[in-house]
Design a protein around this motif. Structure first.
Motif, PDB file in Angstrom:
ATOM      1  N   GLU A 107       1.224  51.985 -15.690  1.00 30.51           N
ATOM      2  CA  GLU A 107       0.026  51.399 -16.295  1.00 30.51           C
ATOM      3  C   GLU A 107      -0.340  50.094 -15.586  1.00 30.51           C
ATOM      4  OE1 GLU A 107       1.064  50.889 -20.416  1.00 30.51           O
ATOM      5  OE2 GLU A 107       2.888  49.801 -19.905  1.00 30.51           O
TER       6      GLU A 107
ATOM      7  N   VAL B 224      -2.577  50.835 -12.645  1.00 30.36           N
ATOM      8  CA  VAL B 224      -3.942  51.116 -13.099  1.00 30.36           C
ATOM      9  C   VAL B 224      -4.644  49.823 -13.519  1.00 30.36           C
ATOM     10  CG1 VAL B 224      -5.352  52.388 -14.771  1.00 30.36           C
ATOM     11  CG2 VAL B 224      -3.267  53.438 -13.858  1.00 30.36           C
ATOM     12  N   ALA B 225      -3.940  48.998 -14.314  1.00 31.64           N
ATOM     13  CA  ALA B 225      -4.538  47.759 -14.828  1.00 31.64           C
ATOM     14  C   ALA B 225      -4.890  46.793 -13.697  1.00 31.64           C
ATOM     15  CB  ALA B 225      -3.581  47.087 -15.816  1.00 31.64           C
TER      16      ALA B 225
ATOM     17  N   ALA C 142      -9.133  45.474 -10.780  1.00 30.16           N
ATOM     18  CA  ALA C 142      -9.616  44.260 -10.113  1.00 30.16           C
ATOM     19  C   ALA C 142     -10.196  44.559  -8.732  1.00 30.16           C
ATOM     20  CB  ALA C 142      -8.483  43.238  -9.999  1.00 30.16           C
TER      21      ALA C 142
ATOM     22  N   GLY D 262     -15.650  50.154 -10.853  1.00 29.88           N
ATOM     23  CA  GLY D 262     -16.113  51.382 -11.492  1.00 29.88           C
ATOM     24  C   GLY D 262     -15.667  52.663 -10.815  1.00 29.88           C
TER      25      GLY D 262
ATOM     26  N   HIS E 216     -11.457  55.288 -11.797  1.00 25.93           N
ATOM     27  CA  HIS E 216     -11.055  56.561 -12.418  1.00 25.93           C
ATOM     28  C   HIS E 216     -11.220  57.774 -11.502  1.00 25.93           C
ATOM     29  CE1 HIS E 216     -15.336  56.558 -12.961  1.00 25.93           C
ATOM     30  NE2 HIS E 216     -15.326  57.745 -13.531  1.00 25.93           N
TER      31      HIS E 216
ATOM     32  N   ALA F 167     -13.227  43.131 -19.004  1.00 26.71           N
ATOM     33  CA  ALA F 167     -11.991  43.791 -18.580  1.00 26.71           C
ATOM     34  C   ALA F 167     -11.724  43.485 -17.109  1.00 26.71           C
ATOM     35  CB  ALA F 167     -12.105  45.298 -18.794  1.00 26.71           C
ATOM     36  N   LEU F 168     -12.778  43.382 -16.324  1.00 26.35           N
ATOM     37  CA  LEU F 168     -12.613  43.090 -14.898  1.00 26.35           C
ATOM     38  C   LEU F 168     -11.976  41.721 -14.679  1.00 26.35           C
ATOM     39  CD1 LEU F 168     -12.984  43.690 -11.908  1.00 26.35           C
ATOM     40  CD2 LEU F 168     -15.351  42.901 -12.089  1.00 26.35           C
TER      41      LEU F 168
ATOM     42  N   SER G 152      -8.376  41.843 -15.675  1.00 26.92           N
ATOM     43  CA  SER G 152      -7.564  42.527 -14.670  1.00 26.92           C
ATOM     44  C   SER G 152      -7.222  41.590 -13.512  1.00 26.92           C
ATOM     45  CB  SER G 152      -8.305  43.760 -14.153  1.00 26.92           C
ATOM     46  OG  SER G 152      -7.714  44.249 -12.973  1.00 26.92           O
ATOM     47  N   LYS G 153      -8.221  40.812 -13.086  1.00 26.55           N
ATOM     48  CA  LYS G 153      -7.986  39.857 -11.990  1.00 26.55           C
ATOM     49  C   LYS G 153      -6.957  38.803 -12.385  1.00 26.55           C
ATOM     50  CE  LYS G 153     -12.450  40.311  -9.693  1.00 26.55           C
ATOM     51  NZ  LYS G 153     -13.842  39.786  -9.637  1.00 26.55           N
TER      52      LYS G 153
ATOM     53  N   LEU H 134      -4.505  39.143 -14.713  1.00 25.60           N
ATOM     54  CA  LEU H 134      -3.179  39.765 -14.768  1.00 25.60           C
ATOM     55  C   LEU H 134      -2.573  39.840 -13.380  1.00 25.60           C
ATOM     56  CD1 LEU H 134      -3.468  42.909 -17.097  1.00 25.60           C
ATOM     57  CD2 LEU H 134      -2.394  40.718 -17.616  1.00 25.60           C
ATOM     58  N   ARG H 135      -3.414  40.285 -12.445  1.00 24.80           N
ATOM     59  CA  ARG H 135      -2.967  40.508 -11.084  1.00 24.80           C
ATOM     60  C   ARG H 135      -2.578  39.188 -10.416  1.00 24.80           C
ATOM     61  NH1 ARG H 135      -4.979  44.953  -7.499  1.00 24.80           N
ATOM     62  NH2 ARG H 135      -4.397  44.255  -5.425  1.00 24.80           N
TER      63      ARG H 135
ATOM     64  N   GLU I  55      -1.761  45.111 -20.151  1.00 24.01           N
ATOM     65  CA  GLU I  55      -2.094  46.055 -19.084  1.00 24.01           C
ATOM     66  C   GLU I  55      -2.237  47.469 -19.664  1.00 24.01           C
ATOM     67  OE1 GLU I  55       1.123  45.655 -16.288  1.00 24.01           O
ATOM     68  OE2 GLU I  55       2.613  45.735 -17.867  1.00 24.01           O
ATOM     69  N   ARG I  56      -1.491  47.745 -20.743  1.00 26.64           N
ATOM     70  CA  ARG I  56      -1.604  49.057 -21.378  1.00 26.64           C
ATOM     71  C   ARG I  56      -3.004  49.280 -21.939  1.00 26.64           C
ATOM     72  NH1 ARG I  56       3.134  51.869 -24.546  1.00 26.64           N
ATOM     73  NH2 ARG I  56       3.656  51.986 -22.346  1.00 26.64           N
TER      74      ARG I  56
ATOM     75  N   LEU J 176      -5.739  48.143 -20.782  1.00 25.23           N
ATOM     76  CA  LEU J 176      -6.614  48.469 -19.656  1.00 25.23           C
ATOM     77  C   LEU J 176      -6.377  49.903 -19.180  1.00 25.23           C
ATOM     78  CD1 LEU J 176      -6.694  45.371 -17.237  1.00 25.23           C
ATOM     79  CD2 LEU J 176      -8.447  46.138 -18.832  1.00 25.23           C
ATOM     80  N   ALA J 177      -5.099  50.251 -18.993  1.00 25.50           N
ATOM     81  CA  ALA J 177      -4.771  51.586 -18.480  1.00 25.50           C
ATOM     82  C   ALA J 177      -5.243  52.677 -19.441  1.00 25.50           C
ATOM     83  CB  ALA J 177      -3.272  51.702 -18.233  1.00 25.50           C
TER      84      ALA J 177
ATOM     85  N   LEU K 297      -9.143  52.965 -19.698  1.00 26.25           N
ATOM     86  CA  LEU K 297      -9.828  53.703 -18.630  1.00 26.25           C
ATOM     87  C   LEU K 297     -10.109  55.141 -19.070  1.00 26.25           C
ATOM     88  CD1 LEU K 297     -10.830  53.499 -15.657  1.00 26.25           C
ATOM     89  CD2 LEU K 297      -8.620  54.487 -14.984  1.00 26.25           C
TER      90      LEU K 297
ATOM     91  N   GLY L 133     -13.936  54.992 -18.642  1.00 25.04           N
ATOM     92  CA  GLY L 133     -14.223  55.447 -17.281  1.00 25.04           C
ATOM     93  C   GLY L 133     -14.886  54.392 -16.424  1.00 25.04           C
ATOM     94  N   ALA L 134     -16.020  54.756 -15.813  1.00 28.11           N
ATOM     95  CA  ALA L 134     -16.714  53.867 -14.866  1.00 28.11           C
ATOM     96  C   ALA L 134     -17.209  52.578 -15.512  1.00 28.11           C
ATOM     97  CB  ALA L 134     -17.886  54.614 -14.236  1.00 28.11           C
TER      98      ALA L 134
ATOM     99  N   LEU M 154     -15.539  50.699 -17.606  1.00 30.04           N
ATOM    100  CA  LEU M 154     -14.452  49.790 -17.994  1.00 30.04           C
ATOM    101  C   LEU M 154     -14.592  48.355 -17.473  1.00 30.04           C
ATOM    102  CD1 LEU M 154     -11.769  49.394 -19.546  1.00 30.04           C
ATOM    103  CD2 LEU M 154     -10.553  50.142 -17.488  1.00 30.04           C
ATOM    104  N   PRO M 155     -15.004  48.139 -16.201  1.00 27.46           N
ATOM    105  CA  PRO M 155     -15.076  46.752 -15.724  1.00 27.46           C
ATOM    106  C   PRO M 155     -15.923  45.844 -16.617  1.00 27.46           C
ATOM    107  CG  PRO M 155     -15.424  48.267 -13.914  1.00 27.46           C
ATOM    108  CD  PRO M 155     -15.380  49.103 -15.162  1.00 27.46           C
TER     109      PRO M 155
END
Lengths: 147, 144
Positions: A56, A59-60, A64, A68, A71, B23-24, B27-28, B30-31, B53-54, B56-57, B60, B64-65, B67-68
């Motif tokens: 996960e 994916v998470a 970044a 889009g 997926h 979410a975008l 994500s940045k 977290l990373r 992170e779960r 986000l995963a 998705l 889908g598209a 999510l960001p």
């Protein structure tokens, strides 16, 4: 004294079920699989061997950079190919050390080239903790008997 | 050993994300910080939720598209289980294993003072037991 806990004991806890994905599955399908199976990582296996692992976190973090399109990507584009593995005979103490030092939560278990399971950090550390508690109790019992 | 002991070794900083962040951007974050979850707070001290992170995963699969652009407030967990700095490590470990949760925000007088993970807890508990075992062993050797 009870024998040393091993990876085989962790696998027994899990009941031997292993979730796998294929390298050309989409990340969208993978996320549905993670959600359905309530798991955090799956082994990627196209023919019974070990092709990679994807979590996960992959994916998470992937969101970044792939936005889009995430997926639609294939699993192979985000999976880790250089996978650290263990064997059923390894001690829980040893794999607990590998997991905490390398900061990895899942280790596939292999027997030669064959994939036989996957173990998670939570189960490993719980068994390790139980083992150490047993050992401490044993030492303290031994010692108080001597007094 | 107490939750406050873990917080002391982790340092006082609590990373947060705002409910209206996307979410975008989460994500940045977290990373960049190599972490797995963040507390959601509109002002850095109140607790609005937790997002991992779960989320986000799994998100998705639903979005889908899109999510960001989905907001953190639409993905976060709002029924958050928390702990206090005065709780014992053994207590929070039991909560984390029974509820199968990896992160617990730490609140003191309603204010956010930290976030502890199952990794932090297990590492401290193992260290504690290891130390106990070493002390007993050394003692046993010394008196022989």
């Amino acid at each position: 004294m009870r024998r040393t806990s091993r990876v085989a004991d962790v696998l027994k806890l899990k009941g031997g079920r292993m979730v796998t994905a294929r390298s050309d599955d989409t990340i969208g399908a993978l996320s549905e699989q993670l959600r359905r199976e309530k798991c955090g990582a799956v082994v990627v296996s196209d023919n019974g061997g070990l092709d990679g692992i994807i979590s996960e976190r992959d994916v998470a973090y992937g969101l970044a950079t792939h936005l889009g399109d995430l997926h639609t990507l294939p699993v192979k584009s985000l999976m880790t190919k250089d996978v650290i593995t263990c064997s059923a005979d390894d001690t829980v103490a040893e794999v607990a050390r590998v997991m905490t030092e390398r900061r990895i939560r899942h280790l596939p278990v292999t027997d030669g080239e064959q994939l036989i399971g996957i173990i998670g950090m939570r189960d490993v550390l719980m068994l390790r903790l139980q083992e150490m508690e047993r050992r401490t109790q044993m030492i303290s019992k031994l010692y108080s008997a001597e007094l | 050993m107490l939750v406050s002991d873990i917080l002391r070794t982790k340092g006082p900083a609590v990373e947060t994300v705002r409910p209206d962040d996307t979410a975008l951007s989460f994500s940045k974050q977290l990373r960049a910080q190599r972490i797995g979850a963040t507390v959601v707070s509109r002002d850095g001290v109140s607790l609005d939720g937790i997002i991992s992170e779960r989320d986000l995963a799994y998100g998705l699969a639903v979005h889908g598209a899109h999510l960001p652009h989905v907001l953190v407030s639409d993905l976060m967990t709002t029924a958050v289980i928390t702990c206090s700095p005065h709780d014992t490590v053994a207590t929070v470990m039991a909560v984390m294993t029974q509820r199968r949760i990896r992160h617990l925000p730490v609140l003191e007088n309603g204010r956010l003072v930290g976030l502890i993970s199952i990794g932090d807890v297990l590492k401290h508990r193992l260290g504690e037991i290891q130390m106990e075992a070493n002390v007993l062993r050394d003692y046993a050797i010394a008196v022989r």
